[in-house]
Write a protein that holds these residues in place. Structure first.
Motif, PDB file in Angstrom:
ATOM      1  N   SER A 187      -7.597   0.827   3.837  1.00 45.46           N
ATOM      2  CA  SER A 187      -6.057   0.722   4.510  1.00 45.46           C
ATOM      3  C   SER A 187      -5.901   0.197   6.164  1.00 45.46           C
ATOM      4  O   SER A 187      -7.092   0.914   6.431  1.00 45.46           O
ATOM      5  CB  SER A 187      -5.542   1.931   4.669  1.00 45.46           C
ATOM      6  OG  SER A 187      -5.359   1.969   6.309  1.00 45.46           O
ATOM      7  N   VAL A 224      -5.816   5.422  -1.464  1.00 42.05           N
ATOM      8  CA  VAL A 224      -5.030   4.096  -1.120  1.00 42.05           C
ATOM      9  C   VAL A 224      -4.540   3.908  -2.288  1.00 42.05           C
ATOM     10  O   VAL A 224      -5.419   3.322  -3.234  1.00 42.05           O
ATOM     11  CB  VAL A 224      -5.517   2.666  -0.626  1.00 42.05           C
ATOM     12  CG1 VAL A 224      -4.209   1.999  -0.425  1.00 42.05           C
ATOM     13  CG2 VAL A 224      -5.394   3.548   1.462  1.00 42.05           C
ATOM     14  N   SER A 264      -2.243   1.149  -4.524  1.00 39.52           N
ATOM     15  CA  SER A 264      -1.436  -0.309  -5.021  1.00 39.52           C
ATOM     16  C   SER A 264      -0.622  -0.095  -5.348  1.00 39.52           C
ATOM     17  O   SER A 264      -0.247   1.107  -6.337  1.00 39.52           O
ATOM     18  CB  SER A 264      -2.931  -0.718  -4.290  1.00 39.52           C
ATOM     19  OG  SER A 264      -3.588  -1.084  -3.695  1.00 39.52           O
ATOM     20  N   HIS A 294       0.641  -1.088   0.131  1.00 37.76           N
ATOM     21  CA  HIS A 294       0.698  -0.167   0.385  1.00 37.76           C
ATOM     22  C   HIS A 294       0.798   0.974   0.086  1.00 37.76           C
ATOM     23  O   HIS A 294       0.266   2.462   0.359  1.00 37.76           O
ATOM     24  CB  HIS A 294      -0.508   0.159   1.246  1.00 37.76           C
ATOM     25  CG  HIS A 294      -1.834  -1.033   0.963  1.00 37.76           C
ATOM     26  ND1 HIS A 294      -2.015  -2.145   1.487  1.00 37.76           N
ATOM     27  CD2 HIS A 294      -3.587  -0.598   0.577  1.00 37.76           C
ATOM     28  CE1 HIS A 294      -3.442  -2.172   1.216  1.00 37.76           C
ATOM     29  NE2 HIS A 294      -4.057  -2.411   0.951  1.00 37.76           N
TER      30      HIS A 294
END
Length: 609
Positions: A563, A575, A577, A368
Motif C-alpha cells: 500500500s 491489501v 485489490s 486498493h
C-alpha cells in the motif's frame, strides 16, 4: 411525487402510446433507420457492431449484446437508474400528461409540494446570481482557492447566500411565494415565541441538494468566517427533504455511473469531497448530509450498483464512520451486494489528496479498497489484546455476533467460515512469530560466542490457502493460473506455491510429504518446516461454497501490492485489490505459465539427481 398518488389502469399504456421510443432513446443512442426499425450501438456494452434495435410500432427496444430489452419506461429506468414511478413521472412530464390525483385532498397536497419545489428552485437561482454579483466576492475567492472556477460553479449550481437577515425572504416574496411556503421549504427560521422570521442561510457558500429526479429540495451552506457556527449548515427536515433519505449528487452520480464499469458509487463525507471527485473524473461520487449512512441511503446506493465504495478520512473519526457503516450494512448483505472501504492515510480526505497528488493518486487509493469482511475482521482483531485463551474466545464471540446480524443465510454462513479461517490463520501466525522471536533470542546469545545470526522470519501470509490446496488437490486443477499469478510476500510461502504447481504437471502426487521432500532437496528447510507444522485442515469438497470462498481469497493475492501513502494498510498488513486491478493483471498469465513450466523442469531435474 406524493406517495399517495396512484397510477390508475390505462395511464401507463396511454403514456407509452403518446411517446415514440426512438425519440427518447435517440437522445442517448445514435440511431440509424433500417427498414421498420432503428439501429445503433448498445448503450450497455462496448460493442463495435450495432446490435441495439428500437421498434416504434411495437414500442419496444432490444439490445442483443447485453440481453436487455423492454419498453421506453424500462429504458429510462436502466439508463438513468430511476425507479418505475420516477421514470413514469419523468416521461409523463415530457408527454404533457398530468399525473392522476385520486382525490381533491391528494391534488391539493401534490400542488403544495410542487410549490415548495418551485420555491427551492427560485432560491437556488437567486443564490447562483448572488455568487456572481459584487457581494459574492468572498465566496468566489473561497471556491477558487479550492480549485473551483466558474465552469464548476455552473456544473454544481453553487451559490452564495447574502450576509443579511431577510434578503432571501424578500426576494422570494417578490416571486409570489408566501411566508408559510418559504418556512415550509426550509429557507427561513421562525423565532420561538413569535417575531419576524429570518433567513436560514446567511453569509454562506451554498450547495443545492436535489432529489432522485434532480429537483432542488434543500440546501447546504458553508460558513466563510473562521468562527462560523456551525461550519456547515443544512436545511432542516421538511415535507420535501429528510437528510437521512437523500444523498448529495445522487442523480448526477447515477447518470455518470452508467458510463463506467465500476462496481458501485463512491461515497465520501462532504460536499467538497464529492465535487472534487467529480471534477477529477469520478463523476459517480455522492455524500451523505452530515450524518452516518442510514438504511435508506444504503438502499439508494445499492439501487445504483452492487458494491459501493465508502471513502473516509483514514483518521480515528474516519474509522469510526466506517465501523458504523458496517453495523448498518450487515443485516442487509445479499449475494453480490456488499460494501468496499477506501480509508485514506495521513488525515487526508479526497479533496486534499486530489489537490496534493492528482487524480491518479485517488484512483490508486480506490483500487486498493478493502471488502467489508476485511474491515470487520480488523475492527474486531484490534479491539483488544488477544494474548490469552479467554481473550481469543472473546474475539471469536465478537466475530460470530457480527456475522449473526446478517439476515441472508448463505451470506451469513460464508462470513462465519471466512472469519473463523482468518482467526485461525492469524493465531497460528502469531504462534510462529513468537517461536521465531524466541529462537532469535537464543541465537543472539549464541552470537556472543561466535555463532552466526539469522533474522526473524516474516509473517507467513497466504500459507493457509496453500495448505488447503495440499489437502484438497482438486483446487490446484481449477486454480492453476491464479496460483501461478499470485504474489506471496514471504519467499518461503512462495517456494511452497512453486513446488505445489509444479508437481501436477510432472505427474507427481500432491501431499505434504512429497512437497516437503522437494523443499528439503532444494535446501529450503524453513519452507518444509512451515508446511509440516501447519495444523491439519479438513478437505474442501468440490463445487461447494468453501471452494468458491477459497478461490475468492486466493484472487486477493493476484494483485498484491504494497500500500502506498494513500491506502489503509500499514507495514505487514494485507491489501485486497479491486476487481479492476485483478483484471488488469491477467495479461501476466502467459508469463506465469512459462514460469510454471520452468519449475516443472527443475522438479524433474531434482528427481533425476
Amino acid at each position: 411525487m406524493s406517495s399517495t398518488i396512484r397510477i390508475p389502469d390505462g395511464f401507463v399504456e396511454e403514456l407509452k402510446a403518446r411517446i415514440r421510443p426512438s425519440d427518447v432513446i435517440g437522445r442517448k443512442v445514435k440511431l440509424k433507420k433500417q427498414g421498420k426499425e432503428w439501429v445503433g450501438l448498445s448503450p450497455f456494452t462496448n460493442e463495435k457492431s450495432p446490435s441495439f434495435y428500437v421498434n416504434d410500432q411495437k414500442r419496444i427496444f432490444k439490445d442483443f449484446s447485453s440481453g436487455i430489452g423492454g419498453d421506453v419506461i424500462s429504458f429510462v429506468m436502466e439508463t438513468e437508474r430511476l425507479s418505475f414511478m420516477e421514470a413514469v413521472e419523468k416521461l409523463a412530464e415530457e408527454a404533457g400528461m398530468q399525473l392522476p390525483k385520486a382525490t381533491a385532498q391528494d391534488e391539493a397536497a401534490y400542488d403544495r409540494m410542487q410549490r415548495l419545489r418551485e420555491c427551492c428552485e427560485a432560491a437556488c437561482t437567486f443564490f447562483e446570481d448572488r455568487l456572481r454579483a459584487a457581494e459574492g466576492s468572498e465566496a468566489r475567492t473561497y471556491l477558487e482557492g479550492r480549485g473551483l472556477g466558474a465552469a464548476a460553479w455552473a456544473r454544481h449550481r453553487l451559490g452564495y447566500a447574502p450576509d443579511d437577515w431577510r434578503t432571501t425572504i424578500e426576494h422570494l416574496k417578490s416571486r409570489s411565494f408566501g411566508m408559510q411556503e418559504i418556512l415550509d421549504a426550509g429557507l427561513a427560521v421562525q423565532k420561538e415565541g413569535g417575531g419576524e422570521p429570518y433567513d436560514r442561510f446567511r453569509g454562506r457558500v451554498i450547495f443545492p441538494i436535489t432529489d432522485a429526479r434532480g429537483q432542488v429540495i434543500a440546501f447546504g451552506g458553508r460558513g466563510l468566517q473562521p468562527d462560523a457556527k456551525p461550519k456547515y449548515l443544512n436545511s432542516n427536515d421538511t415535507d420535501l427533504f429528510h437528510k437521512g433519505r437523500v444523498l448529495y449528487r445522487y442523480k448526477a452520480a447515477r447518470e455518470a455511473f452508467g458510463d463506467t464499469d465500476e462496481g458501485g458509487l463512491i461515497v465520501c463525507e462532504g460536499y467538497m469531497d464529492a465535487i472534487a471527485l467529480a471534477e477529477a473524473g469520478f463523476g459517480h461520487a455522492v455524500a451523505p448530509l452530515g450524518t452516518a449512512l442510514t438504511e435508506e441511503q444504503l438502499s439508494l446506493l445499492w439501487r445504483a450498483g452492487p458494491e459501493p465504495v465508502l471513502c473516509f478520512d483514514g483518521d480515528a473519526a474516519g474509522l469510526r464512520a466506517a465501523y458504523r457503516s458496517i453495523e448498518r450494512a450487515l443485516p442487509h448483505l445479499q449475494p453480490g451486494r456488499s460494501l468496499f472501504f477506501c480509508l485514506l492515510s495521513g488525515g487526508m480526505d479526497p479533496d486534499d489528496l486530489i489537490r496534493q497528488s492528482g487524480p491518479e493518486a485517488m484512483r490508486t487509493a480506490l483500487e486498493h479498497s478493502l471488502p467489508l469482511v476485511e474491515v470487520l475482521w480488523r475492527r474486531e482483531r484490534d479491539a483488544e489484546a488477544i494474548d490469552t485463551p479467554e481473550r481469543q474466545a472473546g474475539l471469536e464471540t465478537r466475530l460470530m455476533s457480527a456475522a449473526a446480524m446478517i439476515q441472508n443465510g448463505s451470506v451469513r454462513a460464508a462470513y462465519e467460515r471466512d472469519l473463523k479461517s482468518r482467526m485461525r490463520d492469524y493465531l497460528w501466525q502469531r504462534r510462529q512469530a513468537k517461536r521465531a522471536a524466541s529462537g532469535s533470542g537464543q541465537r543472539g546469545e549464541a552470537a556472543q560466542k561466535g555463532a552466526p545470526q539469522t533474522s526473524t522470519p516474516p509473517m507467513t501470509r497466504g500459507l493457509g490457502l496453500l495448505v488447503r490446496a495440499v489437502e484438497s488437490p482438486h483446487l490446484i486443477d481449477i486454480a492453476l493460473e491464479t496460483l501461478s499469478m499470485a504474489t506471496f510476500p514471504d519467499p518461503d510461502v512462495a517456494a511452497i506455491r512453486d513446488v505445489l504447481i509444479s508437481l501436477p504437471e510432472a505427474d507427481k502426487g500432491v501431499d505434504r510429504g512429497t512437497i516437503r521432500d522437494h523443499l528439503v532437496s532444494r535446501g529450503n528447510t524453513r519452507a518444509a518446516d512451515l508446511l509440516e507444522t501447519y495444523p491439519e485442515i479438513p478437505e474442501i469438497a468440490p463445487d461447494g461454497p468453501e471452494e468458491r470462498e477459497w478461490l475468492i481469497a486466493l484472487e486477493q493475492y493476484v494483485a498484491r501490492e504494497e500500500s502506498g501513502p494513500y491506502g489503509l494498510a500499514g507495514a505487514g498488513d494485507e491489501v485486497t485489490s479491486s476487481p479492476e486491478s485483478w483484471r488488469r493483471l491477467h495479461h501476466e498469465v502467459s508469463e506465469r505459465k512459462a514460469r510454471a513450466a520452468r519449475l516443472n523442469e527443475a522438479a524433474e531435474q531434482v528427481d533425476r539427481d
